[in-house]
Design an enzyme around this catalytic site. Structure first.
Site, PDB file in Angstrom:
ATOM      1  N   TYR A 113       8.705  -8.070   3.079  1.00 34.47           N
ATOM      2  CA  TYR A 113       8.719  -6.749   2.468  1.00 34.47           C
ATOM      3  C   TYR A 113      10.012  -6.355   2.241  1.00 34.47           C
ATOM      4  CZ  TYR A 113       7.174  -2.239   0.630  1.00 34.47           C
ATOM      5  OH  TYR A 113       6.630  -0.972  -0.065  1.00 34.47           O
TER       6      TYR A 113
ATOM      7  N   TYR B 232      -2.239  -0.327   5.387  1.00 38.55           N
ATOM      8  CA  TYR B 232      -0.942   0.745   4.982  1.00 38.55           C
ATOM      9  C   TYR B 232      -0.908   1.405   6.387  1.00 38.55           C
ATOM     10  CZ  TYR B 232      -0.811  -0.236   0.090  1.00 38.55           C
ATOM     11  OH  TYR B 232      -0.797  -0.812  -1.220  1.00 38.55           O
TER      12      TYR B 232
END
Length: 401
Positions: free
Chosen positions: A270, A362
């Protein structure tokens, strides 16, 4: 140097080149193609005096140069297939998905059908160009594909592909590495993980063997070992071909794997723009008004920095949330030992089949405050509006936050 995107469309630039008799290889105008005519897509259809005609958009020429051509003049079977498929798709949607008997004796298309066909053709071209751009910019061998069979949405207009962190002014993401291990065959007693006080993260099959929450220390650019070292995994980039695709349940874009992924395998990193937490709070409030945000708090050791992948990022920018994810977040240290600035890697939590969507939670430890294109992933600590989760998992919590 500062760069700004050109506001002129590719078609406008090509038209200017032809008008001024100039060539530009980067936009597809060469000496050979400057005066040539190649079918870019088909816009419309009609029958006159028993003969079928198609309205042709010529590649590199403005739409004002479109011409009606008889079927026998067209040597573009794939474009003809696309034209027929797009026409039938539009009619099927008008009939709300009911089976449709296609009539071959239609003498002219309705304007709405022709308009849809042109938009679909332009979208197909734009997505192909985007795919080519992504594959030019990536630094790993695996391919990136793009797919949208759901709507007319094209590539995101304000997204720039990067392979590593993009630090904001005043932030140094390369700090702390001056030496590396002396191992001739890693892992040895003095290898990088043990020097940092941790165990090697990978087994002999290069699969993750540590529990979530523990850091990964890989060999760095100063180490004596070579590129085949078993402690160099994340730094090599994703080994799997992935597809950015449009979801059919309102979650915007998503990512699916085109290859089988085994349990505990590295999938992707990421990345985004590294900003301070204060700047992240400011941007977060702006993103809330837009309905999206991609803020990932780097809170392994402190809460000083955040990764913002809204404008700058890689394939992970498009990975959606799930309450039952198949990816897990891990903090990684390679050429930077600053505990405030770990790299973020996503590893598989189970075997993932080819064609399956990739997701992560998340809310997982050390994770993220972000969203997909159409859903707002909101951190409870920032006291934002609760947002309904659309992951569809059996264990869905109902909300993203």
């Amino acid at each position: 140097a500062w760069y700004v995107p050109c506001l002129a469309s590719l078609e406008t630039l090509q038209e200017l080149c032809r008008k001024e008799n100039l060539t530009c290889k980067s936009i597809g105008i060469t000496n050979r193609s400057l005066k040539s005519y190649e079918v870019e897509y088909l816009c419309d259809y009609k029958v006159e005096e028993g003969k079928a005609y198609y309205l042709v958009k010529w590649k590199g020429w403005p739409e004002s140069s479109n011409t009606w051509e008889p079927r026998k003049h067209l040597n573009c079977p794939l474009l003809l297939q696309n034209f027929l498929r797009d026409k039938n798709e539009y009619l099927s949607r008008v009939r709300e998905g009911k089976a449709l008997k296609v009539r071959n004796h239609v003498k002219a298309l309705k304007p709405a059908i022709a308009d849809y066909i042109v938009k679909k053709a332009k979208q197909r071209i734009a997505l192909q160009r985007w795919k080519e751009e992504l594959n030019r910019k990536k630094n790993h061998k695996a391919m990136i594909l793009v797919e949208n069979t759901v709507d007319l949405e094209g590539p995101p207009l304000d997204f720039y592909y990067i392979n590593e962190y993009k630090p904001a002014p005043g932030i140094n993401v390369l700090n702390g590495i001056t030496t590396g291990c002396e191992c001739a065959d890693c892992p040895a007693e003095k290898c990088c993980p043990k020097e940092a006080g941790f165990i090697l993260a990978y087994n002999k099959r290069k699969k993750l063997k540590i529990q979530p929450g523990l850091p990964i220390y890989e060999c760095n650019s100063y180490c004596r070992c070579g590129p085949d070292c078993p402690n160099r995994i994340v730094q090599k980039g994703t080994p799997y071909s992935l597809c950015i695709f449009r979801t059919n349940n309102g979650r915007g874009w998503g990512v699916k794997t085109l290859q089988k992924i085994k349990t505990n395998s590295f999938v992707m990193e990421y990345v985004g723009e590294v900003i301070t937490s204060e700047e992240a709070e400011r941007r977060g409030q702006l993103y809330d008004n837009q309905g999206n945000t991609y803020l990932f708090d780097l809170d392994y050791d402190s809460d000083e920095f955040t990764v913002d992948a809204a404008r700058y990022g890689n394939v992970s920018h498009f990975v959606n949330h799930s309450c039952d994810p198949n990816l897990q977040v891990f903090n990684v240290f390679i050429d930077n030992l600053d505990l405030r600035l770990p790299r973020i890697a996503l590893f598989s939590t189970r075997t993932i089949k080819a064609g399956e969507e990739l997701t992560f939670d998340y809310q997982m430890k050390g994770s993220i405050d972000l969203t997909s294109d159409s859903a707002e992933g909101l951190s409870p600590s920032k006291k934002r509006i609760r947002t309904v989760c659309k992951c569809g998992a059996v264990c869905c919590r109902g909300y993203l936050n």
